[in-house]
Design a protein around this motif. Structure first.
Motif, PDB file in Angstrom:
ATOM      1  N   TYR B 131     -47.710  53.930 -24.936  1.00  0.00           N
ATOM      2  CA  TYR B 131     -47.423  55.040 -26.477  1.00  0.00           C
ATOM      3  C   TYR B 131     -47.039  56.674 -25.603  1.00  0.00           C
ATOM      4  O   TYR B 131     -46.724  57.624 -26.583  1.00  0.00           O
ATOM      5  N   ALA B 132     -47.741  56.899 -24.517  1.00  0.00           N
ATOM      6  CA  ALA B 132     -48.132  58.492 -23.731  1.00  0.00           C
ATOM      7  C   ALA B 132     -46.181  58.158 -23.490  1.00  0.00           C
ATOM      8  O   ALA B 132     -45.925  59.460 -23.270  1.00  0.00           O
ATOM      9  N   ILE B 133     -45.758  57.430 -22.766  1.00  0.00           N
ATOM     10  CA  ILE B 133     -44.420  56.957 -22.361  1.00  0.00           C
ATOM     11  C   ILE B 133     -43.207  57.250 -23.598  1.00  0.00           C
ATOM     12  O   ILE B 133     -42.181  58.837 -23.129  1.00  0.00           O
ATOM     13  N   ASP B 134     -43.450  57.000 -24.543  1.00  0.00           N
ATOM     14  CA  ASP B 134     -42.673  57.012 -25.954  1.00  0.00           C
ATOM     15  C   ASP B 134     -43.123  57.858 -26.638  1.00  0.00           C
ATOM     16  O   ASP B 134     -42.000  58.965 -26.860  1.00  0.00           O
ATOM     17  N   SER B 135     -44.157  59.079 -26.586  1.00  0.00           N
ATOM     18  CA  SER B 135     -44.590  59.948 -27.625  1.00  0.00           C
ATOM     19  C   SER B 135     -43.591  61.360 -26.494  1.00  0.00           C
ATOM     20  O   SER B 135     -42.756  62.363 -27.582  1.00  0.00           O
ATOM     21  N   ILE B 136     -43.192  60.960 -25.413  1.00  0.00           N
ATOM     22  CA  ILE B 136     -42.379  62.794 -24.614  1.00  0.00           C
ATOM     23  C   ILE B 136     -41.275  61.961 -23.392  1.00  0.00           C
ATOM     24  O   ILE B 136     -40.674  62.534 -23.345  1.00  0.00           O
ATOM     25  N   LYS B 137     -40.514  61.072 -24.157  1.00  0.00           N
ATOM     26  CA  LYS B 137     -40.090  59.899 -23.408  1.00  0.00           C
ATOM     27  C   LYS B 137     -39.903  60.107 -21.423  1.00  0.00           C
ATOM     28  O   LYS B 137     -38.828  60.598 -21.347  1.00  0.00           O
TER      29      LYS B 137
END
Lengths: 98, 581
Positions: B131-137
């Motif tokens: 989720y963290a990776i996806d939220s800021i790419k």
């Protein structure tokens, strides 16, 4: 073991975090249901959260291992991880054991 | 060994393995371009070795410089604590978080809250991370330090299996990961994380030798890439981490034939009239109190006067002390400091290890870009290392300076015993020019004699010069070679006086003789005059006689003619002929 009203001043507030339909999750739900039915009757609130659907909650609730049962009330907060197959430990975690 | 490491750092240009820059000064040079892209890298080391800062720099530089957002998963510190910790290095995490360049996720595992009730997995961590990776790419991820899982959870078999799965999963996501791990007994990490991370392992070390700590970094393993294998010292200061890459030792530096003045005209004179080569290294050695610092200050002052920046690394005296002392010999360094032409950096040698000193010098040079630097004195650095360590450090320093075309002047203290000319021996072969100031003890006083021991590539004087420090400054005076040998100081002056007296006496004596001759010649001149007038009078006498005779002859002739005329009764003509008979 029957419920002991003097021990439970508050209603048990539980939240079970699972991931979709993984075997562990399914087992955890089933096991927890059994335990609760046997020991708590209706004296609890249980919410089941699929963390896949609400990933923000994972960080908020410090979810790492799954499945995880979070006992929010009464204090102390407890996190029970695993498929709830160890009934004694679950009861201990919920503060229900002697 | 030394040459090997340079070729390694140099030849890493044709990179096959994609790499991501860390932005940590010096590290990207050692690794030939950074950490392996899309793979996990393990940073291990003892507590306080700088693992978290290393990881944080990787994330922050990625976010700020390379436009690669990053996720920092902190197992130990809370986001606020981390933010506060790195603020001193000038990183504002809150701003980065707001700009969606950074995400800090604090994973908190409270052992006492947790009850293990059966089979579980770490899906929660996966989901959070995903989720963290996806939220800021995010392109970069740090797990600091994942070993905390082992203390929070008891089922090691599950954790190990899940970690293996985690790293596979992270690789699949194509993010570059840094995992930190505490050093264990005999293993790189306490929990054997190196087992999972097989691409790149960097070890940070914080060693204390002789009560002086040095941080070092070593790339233990870098699969699929060349890398420097040595231990590289690194520094954590107010700008974060900087690693000192060992500079090239291939001796292929360009050289300059430009010359720089020493600031002492008479010394320039000794060095072929022009001074040192630009970018060369100069060693000034001498016993205590021989004016090494004065000479160094002159050189620094001269550099500033030329408009070239100079950094003065003082290991013995404070800047104020040097400035005050130099004022007494007519060198005012204060304006130079005010103008920013002269930068003092004073530190005790024991402040940190040798490598750290080198690093500080390196950083200062990178920052101020001076043309001249001064190290005063290098001998003091021996106190924090051995002679061979010092030599190796100086080799690298000289090498670096040569590459940057910076002139360097070292001063070195030699002890009077001559047994301990260690530093001279260690360093003298490295430097381009070596001046030594020696005490000449004679006639109850000590004087300084300056020798040029060597000066590569230029004509230089083989003469000993007396090195005089006066209110006006430094000066080199020719020593006096008397019948008793080399004379210096008051003996020289006494001898000079003696000579002057001699000269005066001699000229006086000469004058007297001259006058005598003049008088004699005058006398002779007078005599000649006398004789001449005598001669004249004799000549006149002679002339007179002669004239009288002539006159007499004439008169007699006339008389005879008259008589003859008288006798012939007017036949004076025949009469004259008879008288002739």
């Amino acid at each position: 073991m029957s419920k002991k009203p003097e021990d439970i001043k508050e209603r048990l507030k539980l939240c079970l975090f699972v991931t979709g339909a993984s075997p562990n999750s399914m087992r955890a739900i089933a096991n927890l249901k059994t335990i609760c039915d046997a020991h708590l009757g209706k004296e609890y609130d249980l919410e089941i959260v699929d963390i896949h659907q609400q990933p923000m909650l994972a960080a908020e609730q410090q979810v790492i291992a799954l499945p995880m049962l979070l006992k929010m009330a009464p204090l102390p907060i407890k996190r029970l991880i695993g498929d709830m197959s160890d009934t004694d430990k679950v009861l201990k975690g919920l503060g229900l054991s002697k | 060994m030394a040459t090997k490491r340079t070729t390694k750092t140099k030849t890493s240009a044709p990179v096959t393995l994609p790499k991501v820059l860390t932005g940590i000064a010096g590290l990207d040079e050692i690794t030939g371009g950074g950490l392996p892209k899309g793979r996990p890298t393990l940073i291990c080391g003892e507590a306080g070795a700088g693992k978290t800062l290393f990881a944080m720099e990787f994330i922050v530089h990625g976010a700020m410089q390379f436009n690669e957002p990053g996720v920092f998963v902190a197992f130990e510190e809370k986001a606020e604590e981390l933010t506060a910790n790195v603020r001193s290095f000038g990183y504002d995490l809150n701003k980065l978080v707001a700009a969606k360049k950074l995400r800090v996720d604090h994973v908190h595992i409270e052992r006492s809250e947790i009850e293990e009730t059966g089979e579980y997995d770490l899906d929660g961590l996966f989901i959070r991370l995903g989720y963290a990776i996806d939220s800021i790419k995010a392109k970069r991820v740090v797990l600091d330090t994942i070993e905390n899982l082992f203390s929070g959870l008891s089922n090691q078999a599950i954790i190990r299996a899940e970690l293996r799965r985690l790293f596979e999963w992270l690789k699949d996501r194509g993010v570059t990961v840094i995992i930190t791990g505490e050093k264990g007994q005999g293993t790189l990490t306490r929990q054997g994380l190196e087992e999972y991370v097989s691409d790149c392992v960097i070890m940070l070390d914080h060693r204390v030798a002789n009560q002086i700590s040095t941080r070092r970094l070593r790339i233990v393993k870098y699969r699929g890439s060349d890398h420097g294998t040595n231990e590289y010292p690194f520094l954590i200061d107010n700008e974060g981490i900087s690693v000192l890459p060992v500079t090239s030792l291939t001796l292929a530096n360009r050289v300059s034939s430009q010359r720089v003045s020493t600031g002492i005209p008479s010394l320039d004179e000794m060095l072929g009239g022009k001074g040192f080569f630009k970018g060369s290294s100069i060693l000034v050695s001498g016993t205590a109190g021989t004016g090494k610092t004065s000479m160094a200050s002159y050189f620094a002052y001269e550099s500033c006067r030329r408009g070239e920046k100079c950094i003065y690394f003082a290991f013995e005296e404070s800047p104020e002390q040097i400035m005050r002392n130099m004022k007494s010999i007519n060198v005012n360094l204060e304006p130079c400091v005010k103008d920013g032409m002269l930068i003092f950096h004073a530190s005790r040698p024991s402040l940190h290890g040798l490598e750290m000193h080198l690093l500080v010098i390196y950083k200062m040079i990178k920052k101020y870009k001076p043309k001249t630097i001064i190290l005063d004195p290098i001998t003091n650095l021996v106190s924090v290392g051995t002679v061979s360590e010092l030599k190796s450090m100086l080799v690298r320093l000289i090498d670096f300076l040569q590459r940057e075309q910076i002139t360097v002047l070292f001063t070195a203290l030699t002890l009077n015993t001559n047994v301990n000319e260690q530093t001279d021996e260690g360093v003298s072969s490295l430097v381009d020019a070596w001046l030594t100031v020696r005490d000449i003890e004679f006639n109850g006083e000590r004087n300084r004699g300056l020798y040029i021991m060597k000066s590569r590539g230029m004509k230089h004087s083989n003469q000993v010069r007396e090195f005089v420090i006066s209110d006006h400054g430094l000066e080199l005076v020719e020593v006096f070679l008397g019948p008793d040998g080399v004379l210096t100081g008051s003996a020289r002056e006494a001898h000079q006086l003696l000579e002057a007296t001699d000269d005066a006496l001699k000229t006086f004596a000469l004058g007297r003789k001259d006058r005598e001759i003049a008088r004699k010649s005058l006398m002779l001149e007078a005599q000649i005059g006398n004789l001449r007038s005598e001669f004249d009078s004799v000549k006149e006498e002679l002339n007179k006689l002669y004239m009288e005779e002539e006159l007499k002859k004439e008169v007699r002739k006339n008389n005879l003619e008259k008589i003859t005329t008288l006798r012939r009764g007017g036949k004076t003509n025949s009469g004259s002929s008879t008288t002739k008979k």
